[in-house]
Design a protein around this motif. Structure first.
Motif, PDB file in Angstrom:
ATOM      1  N   ARG A  40      61.559 -13.898 -49.811  1.00  0.00           N
ATOM      2  CA  ARG A  40      61.191 -13.341 -51.117  1.00  0.00           C
ATOM      3  C   ARG A  40      61.402 -14.394 -52.200  1.00  0.00           C
ATOM      4  O   ARG A  40      62.145 -15.366 -52.013  1.00  0.00           O
ATOM      5  CB  ARG A  40      62.022 -12.100 -51.432  1.00  0.00           C
ATOM      6  CG  ARG A  40      61.955 -11.013 -50.365  1.00  0.00           C
ATOM      7  CD  ARG A  40      60.600 -10.352 -50.293  1.00  0.00           C
ATOM      8  NE  ARG A  40      60.547  -9.345 -49.239  1.00  0.00           N
ATOM      9  CZ  ARG A  40      59.493  -8.572 -48.993  1.00  0.00           C
ATOM     10  NH1 ARG A  40      58.403  -8.693 -49.735  1.00  0.00           N
ATOM     11  NH2 ARG A  40      59.519  -7.694 -48.009  1.00  0.00           N
ATOM     12  N   THR A  73      58.743  -4.634 -46.977  1.00  0.00           N
ATOM     13  CA  THR A  73      57.601  -4.212 -47.787  1.00  0.00           C
ATOM     14  C   THR A  73      57.293  -2.741 -47.540  1.00  0.00           C
ATOM     15  O   THR A  73      57.093  -2.323 -46.396  1.00  0.00           O
ATOM     16  CB  THR A  73      56.365  -5.062 -47.466  1.00  0.00           C
ATOM     17  OG1 THR A  73      56.666  -6.440 -47.731  1.00  0.00           O
ATOM     18  CG2 THR A  73      55.183  -4.623 -48.316  1.00  0.00           C
ATOM     19  N   ALA A 130      58.410  -6.047 -52.971  1.00  0.00           N
ATOM     20  CA  ALA A 130      58.614  -5.256 -51.759  1.00  0.00           C
ATOM     21  C   ALA A 130      58.169  -3.801 -51.875  1.00  0.00           C
ATOM     22  O   ALA A 130      57.858  -3.171 -50.859  1.00  0.00           O
ATOM     23  CB  ALA A 130      60.093  -5.302 -51.360  1.00  0.00           C
TER      24      ALA A 130
END
Length: 385
Positions: A40, A73, A130
Motif C-alpha cells: 500500500r 481490498t 483498500a
C-alpha cells in the motif's frame, strides 16, 4: 518505523508547525505496521475530516496489534443516480467526466482525490486504497444521460479523479462497458491512466480513434522503478506504461504523456528523460502538474516522505512551500496546477523547452463532436413525438 533519530538530526525546519505535527504523528504510533499495509502507499489511516471522533490503534501490552488482519481490498457497490460529473474549473480542459470507481487500489501517495473518501465516512489514507466503491450501472446511466433531449456533445474525460484501469477493473469491467456505450454513440472520450490494462480495450479505442473520437494519456511520473513502487505501489511499472504508449500509438490512437505530479527534489530532475522516453515510444503530446497537497493529502505525503526519504524531507517541503505561497497547498485556480515563484517557473520552462525540442504538442487536434448519435438502447426513454 517510529525512529525519531532523523528528527533530532535536523530533518525538520525549526518552528514549523507542520513539521512538529509530523514528529508527533510518528512518535504517537499513528503509522500502521508494515506487515498490515504491505503493498500500500499510505502509512496512516486517520479518521475522515467529517468524523466526530478520531481513532487510532494502540497496543494494550499483550501484543494485540499482531492479531490485527492486513488491509485487504474490499469493494462495495455504489448506486448513483447520475454518472456524468460536471465542472466549470477554468484550469481544466474539460467540463464533464465519468468515474467508474470511488477510491483507487493503485495507492498513489500524492493522489489529490484521496480527500473525497471523507464523504463516505472513510479515511483518505489506507481506506482510500483498500475500501473501494464500484458503479456497475455506470454504462446504463451513461446511455440514459447521452439520450436525453438537448444533450450537447463535448469530450468526456475518464481517469481524472480515480483510475478507470485500476486492478479491480479486471473483474468488474465497468470501464469497458462505458467505452462500448461511447463507441456505439460515436461520442468523444479522453482517458488518463497509469495502467497498461488500457491495452485490453484497443479493439474499441482504435476504431474510435479513426473517427477522431478517442485520445489516451499515460501518466509517467518517474522512470525509477524503486521510486515508482514506493509512490504508486499497485500501478503499472514505468516500462509497462511506456510500452502501452508504444502499442497505442502503433494502433493509431493519439497518445500523450502526463508527468503528474512533478515533485521538487524527488523526480523533477527526470523531466527531460521522461519526455525523451515518451517521445521515443510514440507520444505526440505532453503535459505536467505540480505536486498538489490538499486537505488530508498533505499529512499523508509528509508521513510517506519521512518514512522513505527522511534525509530529503526538509528540502522537498521547503521547495513545495516556496511554490505555494509558504503553504503546503494553494487552491487558487491560477496557481494550483503549476505553482508560483522562481522554482515553479524553472520547472515550467524546462518542461516547455524539452517539449519544444521533441516537437511535442505541435499538432494538437480537437476530438470530433460532429458525428454523435444519441443512444436508443435498453433503459433509454423513447420520445413521445
Amino acid at each position: 518505523m517510529n525512529d525519531l533519530s532523523h528528527v533530532r538530526q535536523g530533518a525538520f525546519a525549526p518552528g514549523n508547525r507542520a513539521d512538529v505535527a509530523d514528529a508527533l504523528m510518528v512518535e504517537s504510533g499513528l503509522r500502521i505496521e508494515v506487515d498490515r499495509r504491505r503493498g500500500r502507499g499510505a502509512g496512516i489511516n486517520t479518521s475522515g475530516r467529517f468524523e466526530p471522533v478520531t481513532r487510532s490503534t494502540e497496543d494494550d501490552g499483550w501484543n494485540s496489534l499482531e492479531d490485527l488482519p492486513p488491509f485487504k481490498t474490499e469493494v462495495q457497490v455504489e448506486k448513483p443516480r447520475t454518472i456524468i460529473a460536471r465542472n466549470d474549473s477554468p484550469d481544466i480542459p474539460f467540463d464533464r467526466s465519468v468515474n467508474p470507481y470511488r477510491g483507487c487500489e493503485h495507492g498513489c501517495i500524492y493522489c489529490f482525490a484521496r480527500p473525497t473518501h471523507a464523504y463516505m465516512g472513510l479515511s483518505a489514507g489506507l481506506d482510500f486504497e483498500a475500501r473501494l466503491f464500484a458503479k456497475p450501472d455506470a454504462a446504463k446511466l451513461l446511455e440514459r444521460e447521452l439520450a436525453k433531449p438537448g444533450y450537447k456533445v463535448k469530450p468526456i474525460a475518464i481517469g481524472t479523479n480515480t483510475d478507470p484501469y485500476q486492478p479491480i477493473e479486471k473483474e468488474w469491467r465497468i470501464m469497458r462497458q462505458i467505452l462500448e456505450v461511447l463507441k456505439a454513440a460515436d461520442h468523444p472520450v479522453m482517458i488518463v491512466t497509469k495502467s497498461a490494462m488500457v491495452l485490453r480495450d484497443i479493439d474499441i479505442l482504435a476504431p474510435m480513434a479513426e473517427k477522431g473520437l478517442a485520445r489516451v494519456g499515460l501518466s509517467v511520473t518517474t522512470l525509477d522503478r524503486k521510486l515508482a513502487r514506493l509512490m504508486e505501489p499497485r500501478a503499472s511499472t514505468p516500462e509497462k506504461r511506456l510500452d502501452a504508449i508504444r502499442k497505442l500509438s502503433e494502433a493509431g490512437i493519439p497518445t500523450s504523456v502526463l508527468m503528474a505530479p512533478v515533485i521538487p527534489a524527488l523526480n523533477d530532475h527526470e523531466i527531460e528523460r521522461v519526455l525523451d522516453s515518451a517521445k521515443a515510444a510514440g507520444a505526440t503530446e505532453a503535459s505536467y502538474v505540480l505536486l498538489r497537497l490538499p486537505l488530508e493529502v498533505s499529512p499523508l505525503f509528509r508521513d510517506w516522505l519521512l518514512q522513505h526519504y527522511p534525509d530529503r524531507y526538509r528540502h522537498v517541503m521547503s521547495l513545495v512551500r516556496s511554490m505555494r505561497d509558504g503553504k503546503d497547498y494553494d487552491a487558487d485556480f491560477t496557481k494550483r496546477m503549476k505553482g508560483a515563484g522562481p522554482y515553479a517557473w524553472q520547472i515550467g520552462r524546462r518542461f516547455d523547452l524539452a517539449a519544444k525540442r521533441l516537437e511535442l504538442n505541435t499538432n494538437r487536434r480537437a476530438l470530433n463532436c460532429d458525428i454523435f448519435v444519441p443512444p436508443l438502447g435498453t433503459g433509454v426513454q423513447l420520445s413521445l413525438l
